[in-house]
Design an enzyme around this catalytic site. Structure first.
Site, short mmCIF file in Angstrom:
data_model
loop_
_atom_site.label_atom_id
_atom_site.label_comp_id
_atom_site.label_asym_id
_atom_site.label_seq_id
_atom_site.Cartn_x
_atom_site.Cartn_y
_atom_site.Cartn_z
N CYS A 64 4.86 -4.44 0.25
CA CYS A 64 5.62 -3.67 -0.76
C CYS A 64 6.77 -2.84 0.00
CB CYS A 64 5.15 -2.72 -1.78
SG CYS A 64 3.69 -1.79 -1.03
N1 LIG Z 1 -0.61 -2.44 -5.00
C1 LIG Z 1 0.36 -2.73 -4.38
O1 LIG Z 1 1.33 -2.24 -4.66
C2 LIG Z 1 0.47 -3.93 -3.38
C3 LIG Z 1 1.80 -4.31 -3.19
C4 LIG Z 1 1.69 -5.33 -2.09
C5 LIG Z 1 0.79 -6.06 -1.53
N2 LIG Z 1 -0.67 -5.40 -1.91
C6 LIG Z 1 -1.69 -6.18 -1.50
O2 LIG Z 1 -2.54 -6.92 -2.16
C7 LIG Z 1 -3.62 -7.02 -1.97
C8 LIG Z 1 -4.65 -6.52 -3.51
O3 LIG Z 1 -3.91 -5.10 -3.81
P1 LIG Z 1 -4.28 -4.45 -5.10
O4 LIG Z 1 -3.61 -3.17 -5.04
O5 LIG Z 1 -4.16 -5.17 -6.16
O6 LIG Z 1 -5.93 -4.10 -4.72
P2 LIG Z 1 -6.94 -3.60 -5.79
O7 LIG Z 1 -6.51 -2.97 -6.93
O8 LIG Z 1 -7.93 -2.52 -4.93
O9 LIG Z 1 -7.77 -4.91 -6.00
C9 LIG Z 1 -8.44 -5.77 -5.12
C10 LIG Z 1 -9.14 -6.68 -5.81
O10 LIG Z 1 -9.88 -7.60 -4.87
C11 LIG Z 1 -11.27 -7.49 -5.16
N3 LIG Z 1 -12.11 -7.26 -3.85
C12 LIG Z 1 -12.28 -6.35 -3.13
N4 LIG Z 1 -13.04 -6.30 -2.08
C13 LIG Z 1 -13.34 -7.59 -2.04
C14 LIG Z 1 -14.18 -8.51 -1.32
N5 LIG Z 1 -14.71 -8.21 -0.26
N6 LIG Z 1 -14.47 -9.65 -1.81
C15 LIG Z 1 -13.71 -10.00 -2.85
N7 LIG Z 1 -13.03 -9.35 -3.62
C16 LIG Z 1 -12.90 -8.28 -3.49
C17 LIG Z 1 -11.44 -6.31 -6.13
O11 LIG Z 1 -12.46 -6.47 -6.85
P3 LIG Z 1 -13.51 -5.48 -7.38
O12 LIG Z 1 -12.75 -4.25 -7.94
O13 LIG Z 1 -14.62 -5.96 -8.16
O14 LIG Z 1 -14.18 -4.88 -5.95
C18 LIG Z 1 -10.09 -6.35 -6.92
O15 LIG Z 1 -10.01 -7.45 -7.81
C19 LIG Z 1 -4.16 -6.10 -0.93
O16 LIG Z 1 -4.10 -6.86 0.40
C20 LIG Z 1 -2.74 -5.31 -0.85
O17 LIG Z 1 -2.58 -4.84 0.39
C21 LIG Z 1 -0.86 -4.31 -2.56
#
Ligand SMILES: NC(=O)c1ccc[n+]([C@@H]2O[C@H](COP(=O)([O-])OP(=O)(O)OC[C@H]3O[C@@H](n4cnc5c(N)ncnc54)[C@H](OP(=O)(O)O)[C@@H]3O)[C@@H](O)[C@H]2O)c1
Length: 347
Positions: free
Chosen positions: A149
């Site tokens: 982001c």
């Molecule tokens: N948030 C942002 O603004 C943003 C922007 C750009 C890129 N990203 C990237 O996008 C990715 C997701 O971000 P997010 O903000 O959506 O994260 P998040 O809200 O923490 O969601 C993570 C997801 O992955 C699952 N998960 C976590 N650990 C896992 C594992 N060991 N094995 C399988 N599933 C697992 C979680 O399930 P549970 O909850 O059941 O553990 C949840 O569904 C990250 O790599 C982040 O850096 C995020």
């Protein structure tokens, strides 16, 4: 119809993918795959999809996903993503990875910032999914690394200036960025819960410590065809969504704000997600909230002689899920704006 699945669907970017895909005219959402909540009703885990997506959060199984889907979005934490991406690619799926695992082009740089890589054989094989800069590569890619982001918000305003040679690349470029708390993901953390975010602002991982630093430098160096260094200062501000990146640059002779606007408008012609404000405009994250749009602006500081460029995006949309869908559209031969034309939810 493109059959699409989301792995990591229960996080913030996964939920945003669910929202966008549920309304996409050319894609069918076939599976929302979770982790700790597998087996629970989608409506309970993601209440915003209540009435739109039936059934349960599914457990991860690459073979089943490959039977049901053509494309899969991986919205997992970095490190956890790489092995699953390798498995899903091995099963023949087109993969759009939202983590940092495939964004960098140098494996040693990845290891320095993130540790060992979970699928080194696949490293370096992804297209970098910033459509405005890598449209052709994305069209031909079976693995797309959707940018971070902060890099999206920072690189978009600077790209036209570097491409046109309007700014100096010797010496660092200063990127001062503000993000909302959803950038840290859904899992509860003391540093992002309401009492510790609602009425304060603080910088974090400054002075070359934030993991998006090498990604920003990689893209700016590609554009400049020279090594570019950034001083990157991210701040957490009391809002849920949005990133505003303010970038300080030293212009070459003749590169005033009007020239920068002109260069950016020419560079982004035909890019439906990018809007360049008139010179001296100040973009607001509220103007892009919930949309896949980026607002850019350029202002000349006549006292210092520097140019101040700004980029505003919604971190969950143009900074993640919307950009991923934009890449899907390109990969499957659709207009890149398909399903992404929603205006911002202003105010
Ligand atoms: N948030 C942002 O603004 C943003 C922007 C750009 C890129 N990203 C990237 O996008 C990715 C997701 O971000 P997010 O903000 O959506 O994260 P998040 O809200 O923490 O969601 C993570 C997801 O992955 C699952 N998960 C976590 N650990 C896992 C594992 N060991 N094995 C399988 N599933 C697992 C979680 O399930 P549970 O909850 O059941 O553990 C949840 O569904 C990250 O790599 C982040 O850096 C995020």
């Amino acid at each position: 119809m493109i059959r699409a699945a989301v792995v990591g669907a229960t996080g913030y970017t996964g939920a945003e993918l669910g929202r966008l895909l549920a309304a996409h005219p050319e894609a069918e959402l076939v599976a929302l795959v979770g982790h700790s909540t597998a087996g629970e009703p989608v409506a309970e885990v993601l209440p915003s999809l209540r009435g739109l997506v039936e059934g349960e959060v599914r457990a991860y199984d690459a073979a089943t996903i490959a039977e049901e889907a053509d494309a899969v979005f991986c919205a997992l934490p970095h490190g956890a993503s790489a092995p699953k991406v390798a498995e899903l690619r091995g099963a023949g799926l087109r993969v759009f990875d939202l983590s940092a695992d495939f964004r960098l082009s140098d494996l040693d740089v990845y290891r320095r910032w993130y540790g060992e890589h979970g699928a080194p054989d696949l490293f370096g094989r992804a297209a970098y999914g910033l459509p405005e800069l890598h449209r052709e590569a994305i069209r031909g890619a079976d693995l797309v690394a959707v940018p971070g982001c902060f890099p999206t918000a920072s690189v978009l305003p600077v790209a036209p200036l570097l491409r046109e040679g309007l700014v100096e690349v010797e010496g660092p470029i200063v990127v001062d960025a503000k993000t909302g708390a959803s950038g840290a993901g859904r899992a509860a953390k003391p540093r992002t819960h309401l009492p510790e975010t609602a009425e304060g602002i603080r910088a974090y991982a400054i002075a070359g410590r934030h993991r998006h630093t090498p990604e920003i430098e990689q893209e700016l160096s590609r554009l400049a065809d020279a090594e570019v260094r950034v001083i990157f200062s991210p701040h957490l501000v009391p809002m849920t969504r949005g990133i505003l990146a303010t970038v300080y640059l030293r212009p070459k002779a003749g590169a005033d704000a009007a020239r920068c606007v002109e260069a950016a408008r020419a560079f982004y012609e035909g890019s439906p997600s990018v809007h360049v404000l008139d010179a001296d405009g100040n973009p607001d994250t509220l103007w892009v909230r919930g949309s896949n749009r980026a607002h850019l602006s350029y202002t000349a500081d006549e006292r210092s002689g520097w140019i101040v460029a700004q980029g505003a995006i919604d971190n969950l949309v143009k900074g993640a899920a919307g950009q991923a869908v934009q890449c899907l559209n390109l990969r499957f031969g659709l207009d890149e704006g398909t399903g992404l034309r929603q205006p911002a939810t202003w105010p």
